[in-house]
Design a protein around this motif. Structure first.
Motif, PDB file in Angstrom:
ATOM      1  N   UNK A   1      -8.223 -19.372 -28.107  1.00  0.00           N
ATOM      2  CA  UNK A   1      -7.997 -18.472 -29.242  1.00  0.00           C
ATOM      3  C   UNK A   1      -6.519 -18.105 -29.350  1.00  0.00           C
ATOM      4  N   UNK A   2      -5.958 -18.307 -30.495  1.00  0.00           N
ATOM      5  CA  UNK A   2      -4.541 -17.990 -30.692  1.00  0.00           C
ATOM      6  C   UNK A   2      -4.287 -16.501 -30.473  1.00  0.00           C
ATOM      7  N   UNK A   3      -3.282 -16.205 -29.678  1.00  0.00           N
ATOM      8  CA  UNK A   3      -2.908 -14.821 -29.393  1.00  0.00           C
ATOM      9  C   UNK A   3      -3.636 -14.201 -28.218  1.00  0.00           C
TER      10      UNK A   3
ATOM     11  N   UNK B   1      -8.679 -34.718 -34.813  1.00  0.00           N
ATOM     12  CA  UNK B   1      -7.670 -33.665 -34.791  1.00  0.00           C
ATOM     13  C   UNK B   1      -8.154 -32.374 -34.174  1.00  0.00           C
ATOM     14  N   UNK B   2      -9.444 -32.075 -34.336  1.00  0.00           N
ATOM     15  CA  UNK B   2      -9.968 -30.829 -33.765  1.00  0.00           C
ATOM     16  C   UNK B   2      -9.917 -30.873 -32.241  1.00  0.00           C
ATOM     17  N   UNK B   3     -10.288 -31.996 -31.657  1.00  0.00           N
ATOM     18  CA  UNK B   3     -10.250 -32.116 -30.199  1.00  0.00           C
ATOM     19  C   UNK B   3      -8.805 -32.140 -29.693  1.00  0.00           C
ATOM     20  N   UNK B   4      -7.923 -32.776 -30.434  1.00  0.00           N
ATOM     21  CA  UNK B   4      -6.495 -32.761 -30.096  1.00  0.00           C
ATOM     22  C   UNK B   4      -5.975 -31.333 -30.104  1.00  0.00           C
ATOM     23  N   UNK B   5      -6.258 -30.602 -31.174  1.00  0.00           N
ATOM     24  CA  UNK B   5      -5.760 -29.234 -31.292  1.00  0.00           C
ATOM     25  C   UNK B   5      -6.308 -28.341 -30.188  1.00  0.00           C
ATOM     26  N   UNK B   6      -7.582 -28.490 -29.852  1.00  0.00           N
ATOM     27  CA  UNK B   6      -8.185 -27.649 -28.825  1.00  0.00           C
ATOM     28  C   UNK B   6      -7.508 -27.873 -27.474  1.00  0.00           C
ATOM     29  N   UNK B   7      -7.262 -29.133 -27.123  1.00  0.00           N
ATOM     30  CA  UNK B   7      -6.617 -29.435 -25.844  1.00  0.00           C
ATOM     31  C   UNK B   7      -5.202 -28.872 -25.803  1.00  0.00           C
ATOM     32  N   UNK B   8      -4.444 -29.062 -26.879  1.00  0.00           N
ATOM     33  CA  UNK B   8      -3.074 -28.562 -26.905  1.00  0.00           C
ATOM     34  C   UNK B   8      -3.030 -27.042 -27.006  1.00  0.00           C
ATOM     35  N   UNK B   9      -3.999 -26.439 -27.678  1.00  0.00           N
ATOM     36  CA  UNK B   9      -4.045 -24.977 -27.742  1.00  0.00           C
ATOM     37  C   UNK B   9      -4.212 -24.380 -26.351  1.00  0.00           C
ATOM     38  N   UNK B  10      -5.096 -24.958 -25.551  1.00  0.00           N
ATOM     39  CA  UNK B  10      -5.350 -24.420 -24.223  1.00  0.00           C
ATOM     40  C   UNK B  10      -4.220 -24.747 -23.259  1.00  0.00           C
ATOM     41  N   UNK B  11      -3.757 -25.989 -23.274  1.00  0.00           N
ATOM     42  CA  UNK B  11      -2.799 -26.430 -22.260  1.00  0.00           C
ATOM     43  C   UNK B  11      -1.344 -26.105 -22.576  1.00  0.00           C
ATOM     44  N   UNK B  12      -0.992 -25.999 -23.855  1.00  0.00           N
ATOM     45  CA  UNK B  12       0.421 -25.838 -24.215  1.00  0.00           C
ATOM     46  C   UNK B  12       0.663 -24.521 -24.951  1.00  0.00           C
ATOM     47  N   UNK B  13      -0.038 -24.317 -26.059  1.00  0.00           N
ATOM     48  CA  UNK B  13       0.234 -23.114 -26.841  1.00  0.00           C
ATOM     49  C   UNK B  13      -0.046 -21.847 -26.046  1.00  0.00           C
ATOM     50  N   UNK B  14      -1.151 -21.816 -25.293  1.00  0.00           N
ATOM     51  CA  UNK B  14      -1.460 -20.597 -24.549  1.00  0.00           C
ATOM     52  C   UNK B  14      -0.429 -20.325 -23.457  1.00  0.00           C
TER      53      UNK B  14
END
Length: 249
Positions: free
Chosen positions: A67-69, A105-118
């Motif tokens: 989750x963003x933020x 793209x959804x699976x790509x975004x989920x992986x990058x959201x958890x591993x990089x953005x967070x």
């Protein structure tokens, strides 16, 4: 001896596996510890009870790294409780492996959201509350350096991005004595990747690929994180350090 008395730590993804081992190791070395969890409050509370049994303060924060933020809010909760964050560890992870034609793209975004953005969001939130000489560690993966199986495209790419992010942050924060590193485990005996062949049919073959001939233990990865957070690790920054039993040798 590693001494972390009077330090406070936040372990994102600290309710199980390597993250839980890190939280407990830091507590046993003297740090007060907050952890985040995505779903199981009971599992997180079990870790916190062990933190308290070690004589340290601890509490759990519900925050899904997807989750963003969420990780930024977890930092604020830890600061509200402890007044500061000396040690930030980002250990939340997901393993999504599949041939590229099955990915989207959804699976790509989920992986990058958890591993990089967070990781980025947690660091951005923590730095204003971190005293000079603080520590930031991201848990990457040996797969960030090698992709020796099919289907690792988004996982390997995300873990390589984590290493790049930590190098850049190390340069940016070095003037304050804040160290930033990535620790890359290889095959490690956790619920996600058990060493028991009855639970994981790939474990025997994977163990044979390691120079030491066995899976790592979460506590062995945690010991490296604790070293980096201590005074003994002050010269080490901007590095991706393998704790992989020779997986990448």
């Amino acid at each position: 001896m590693i001494e972390l008395s009077n330090k406070t730590a936040l372990v994102v993804g600290g309710s199980g596996g390597i993250g839980a081992a890190i939280a407990l190791t830091l507590a046993r070395q003297g740090a007060n510890v907050a952890i985040t969890y995505a779903r199981s409050a009971e599992r997180a509370q079990s870790v916190i009870e062990q933190v308290r049994q070690a004589g340290r303060k601890g509490f759990a924060i519900q925050a899904d790294a997807l989750e963003r933020g969420a990780t930024a809010r977890a930092v604020e909760a830890a600061v509200s409780e402890f007044g500061k964050v000396d040690i930030l560890v980002s250990a939340a992870g997901v393993f999504d492996a599949a041939p590229i034609d099955e990915l989207d793209g959804h699976r790509f975004d989920a992986t990058f959201d958890i591993h990089v953005r967070s990781v980025f969001e947690a660091a951005k939130a923590a730095v204003p509350h971190m005293q000079d000489g603080g520590t930031i560690v991201a848990i990457g993966s040996a797969f960030g350096q090698v992709a020796n199986f099919p289907g690792l495209s988004i996982y390997t790419a995300s873990k390589a991005a984590v290493a790049g992010l930590t190098r850049a942050l190390a340069r940016e924060l070095g003037s304050r004595g804040i160290t930033v590193n990535t620790v890359n485990p290889g095959p490690t005996d956790t619920e996600m990747n058990p060493a028991d062949p009855e639970r994981n049919p790939h474990s025997v073959a994977h163990a044979k690929m390691m120079a030491i001939g066995r899976y790592g233990k979460p506590e062995e990865v945690a010991a490296l994180v604790a070293f980096l957070a201590s005074e003994h690790g002050r010269l080490i920054t901007g590095q991706a350090i393998n704790a992989d039993g020779g997986w990448t040798a």
